[in-house]
Design a protein around this motif. Structure first.
Motif, PDB file in Angstrom:
ATOM      1  N   THR A  10       0.804  -1.110  -0.210  1.00 19.59           N
ATOM      2  CA  THR A  10       0.027   0.114  -0.084  1.00 19.59           C
ATOM      3  C   THR A  10       0.867   1.296   0.144  1.00 19.59           C
ATOM      4  N   ILE A  12       0.510   5.374   0.213  1.00 19.55           N
ATOM      5  CA  ILE A  12      -0.339   6.639   0.118  1.00 19.55           C
ATOM      6  C   ILE A  12       0.459   7.972  -0.147  1.00 19.55           C
ATOM      7  N   VAL A  16      -2.477  12.415  -1.718  1.00 18.29           N
ATOM      8  CA  VAL A  16      -3.751  11.678  -1.146  1.00 18.29           C
ATOM      9  C   VAL A  16      -4.019  11.899   0.541  1.00 18.29           C
ATOM     10  N   LYS A  17      -5.227  12.097   0.674  1.00 22.24           N
ATOM     11  CA  LYS A  17      -5.440  12.198   2.221  1.00 22.24           C
ATOM     12  C   LYS A  17      -6.429  11.017   2.562  1.00 22.24           C
ATOM     13  N   VAL A  18      -6.123  10.096   3.667  1.00 23.62           N
ATOM     14  CA  VAL A  18      -6.765   9.372   4.157  1.00 23.62           C
ATOM     15  C   VAL A  18      -7.506   9.606   5.622  1.00 23.62           C
ATOM     16  N   GLU A  19      -8.929   9.439   5.565  1.00 20.50           N
ATOM     17  CA  GLU A  19      -9.523   9.841   6.993  1.00 20.50           C
ATOM     18  C   GLU A  19     -10.279   8.440   7.393  1.00 20.50           C
ATOM     19  N   GLY A  20     -10.048   8.023   8.821  1.00 17.95           N
ATOM     20  CA  GLY A  20     -10.821   6.771   9.217  1.00 17.95           C
ATOM     21  C   GLY A  20      -9.766   5.714   9.634  1.00 17.95           C
ATOM     22  N   ASP A  21     -10.513   4.660   9.831  1.00 23.71           N
ATOM     23  CA  ASP A  21      -9.625   3.545  10.468  1.00 23.71           C
ATOM     24  C   ASP A  21      -8.881   2.794   9.013  1.00 23.71           C
ATOM     25  N   PHE A  22      -7.649   2.944   8.841  1.00 22.51           N
ATOM     26  CA  PHE A  22      -7.036   2.390   7.867  1.00 22.51           C
ATOM     27  C   PHE A  22      -6.579   0.867   8.267  1.00 22.51           C
ATOM     28  N   VAL A  23      -6.788  -0.190   7.762  1.00 24.78           N
ATOM     29  CA  VAL A  23      -6.301  -1.527   7.839  1.00 24.78           C
ATOM     30  C   VAL A  23      -5.736  -2.068   6.767  1.00 24.78           C
TER      31      VAL A  23
END
Lengths: 170, 260
Positions: A10, A12, A16-23
């Motif tokens: 993976t 990132i 890019v912006k990631v919001e939340g629970d990333f698993v």
């Protein structure tokens, strides 16, 4: 033959912006922004320009960017000279390069193990003590019962004596 | 029993010789079969459904990537094995599956080495290779747990099941090794496109993201034109998921996944 997804990568990137629970099940490279939480079963790399506002959990990690959140790394955590960590760190093996910033509690596994050992020792000591206490309590009960029995017998004896005395008086 | 689907463009004279050679070789190898031809009035979906009912167990697509795309739409719901004889251009899907062009593909067909692969599904339609969506002002909801938003303008999102063609040539080495159609995942590639010389789009290598996902929802502010395996359609929301072990496909030794 079916292939497993353990080697999945993976990435990132900075755009890019990631919001939340990333698993993730595989290796994760972060160069962009992440908010929430990150959990991976494998290696995590945080790039120099990455900004993470999340609790992090990984098997091993190399940090060169900013992490605001608690980090739990099962094996080795490596902080590069540009790393900035604002949060508690829990790991087994820690490498901090000169220039890296850590603002938070650092807990190594050795301490945890020690804590674990103390807990075990306390548990081990407490268990027999509880048993003894139980046994003692039981003995006391038996003794009480015996005493009660003796008292009853004596009362009976006294009763019999009184009856005999009454017979002779008549 | 083999059933061959010929694309409409193969009726052009320049393909006559190749087709004749292919048919001869198939007869020699003892794997010739019924032929169905696509036309503006005949869909691959209908042909495959009818032939599967009649007992055909192998459907061979004769044509290019677009022909494969037309067939996949029908084959995803029917339990048949898919084979390919790539003729015309582009044939990136066949190349990724290790199938050579023209007559040589017949040898691969006759050896019948099969793999069970995943298919992608977008808004109920199957795709084998990839789905391309212009990535400006879109939000990706991954696995229902997190949101991915693109910060840069001029982005493109490529949801890939089987990395082929352009993706393989452009992608970073780390991206190249992870994608395969047997891992139960779709690789979501987010790339920045920059205008190059003479108006040709040039891809920035450093700014690519790749996120393997099983399920995702892509929403945009307005309708955008997406391309799934070469066929175009427009929508403002894309419900995408992987369907694992969905398709049995004949592959060659040079395939880019499951190599021995």
């Amino acid at each position: 033959m079916r292939e497993t997804n353990h080697e999945a990568e993976t990435i990132i990137s900075a755009s890019v912006k990631v919001e939340g629970d990333f698993v993730s099940q595989g290796n994760v490279l972060i160069e962009g922004e992440v908010e929430g939480s990150i959990k991976t079963e494998k290696d995590l790399r945080v790039g120099e320009h990455a900004r993470i506002a999340a609790d992090v959990s990984a098997a091993s990690a190399t940090v060169a960017g900013e992490v605001r959140g608690n980090m739990t790394v099962r094996e080795r955590l490596q902080l590069e000279p540009t790393a900035r960590v604002f949060g508690d760190v829990k790991t087994k093996d820690l490498v901090i390069a000169s220039g890296a910033v850590v603002n938070g509690r650092i807990m190594m596994e050795a301490e945890e193990e020690a804590a674990g050992r103390v807990a075990k020792a306390v548990k081990a000591a407490v268990k027999p003590a509880i048993k003894t206490a139980k046994v003692e309590a039981g003995e006391e009960k038996i003794e009480d019962a015996l005493d009660a029995g003796d008292a009853a017998t004596e009362k009976e004896k006294e009763g019999t004596k009184k009856t005999i005395n009454a017979f002779f008086t008549r | 029993m083999y059933f061959y689907i010929y694309d409409n463009f193969l009726s052009e004279k320049k393909y006559e010789r190749t087709l004749a050679a292919v048919e001869t070789r198939l007869t020699d190898l003892g794997i010739s079969g019924k032929i169905g031809r696509l036309s503006p009035f005949t869909s691959a979906k209908g042909l495959i459904r009818d032939e599967a009912k009649r007992g055909s167990q192998t459907v061979v697509v004769v044509g290019n990537d677009e022909t494969v795309s037309k067939a996949i739409e029908g084959i995803g719901e029917v339990k048949v094995t898919l084979g390919m004889i790539p003729i015309g251009a582009p044939t990136t899907i066949a190349r990724a599956l290790g199938i050579p062009e023209g007559v040589e593909a017949c040898e691969v067909l006759s050896k019948r080495v099969t793999q069970k692969i995943d298919l992608g599904k977008v808004n109920g339609k199957f795709f084998l290779s990839s789905l391309r969506i212009p990535g400006d002002r879109v939000v990706i909801e991954g696995e229902g747990q997190y949101r991915i938003s693109t910060l840069a303008a001029n982005c493109e999102i490529i949801v890939s099941n089987l990395r082929s063609g352009e993706m393989l040539e452009d992608a970073q080495s780390s991206l190249r090794k992870s994608g395969n159609p047997m891992d139960g995942l779709l690789d979501t590639l987010i790339t920045n496109r920059k205008g190059g010389l003479l108006g040709f789009a040039r891809r920035e290598n450093g700014g690519s993201s790749v996120i393997p996902l099983r399920k995702m929802m892509i929403r945009s502010e307005g309708p955008v034109e997406a391309v799934a395996d070469g066929s175009k359609f427009a929508s403002e929301s894309f419900d995408i998921e992987v369907v694992p072990d969905c398709l049995k496909i004949i592959t060659g030794r040079e395939r880019i996944f499951a190599q021995i």
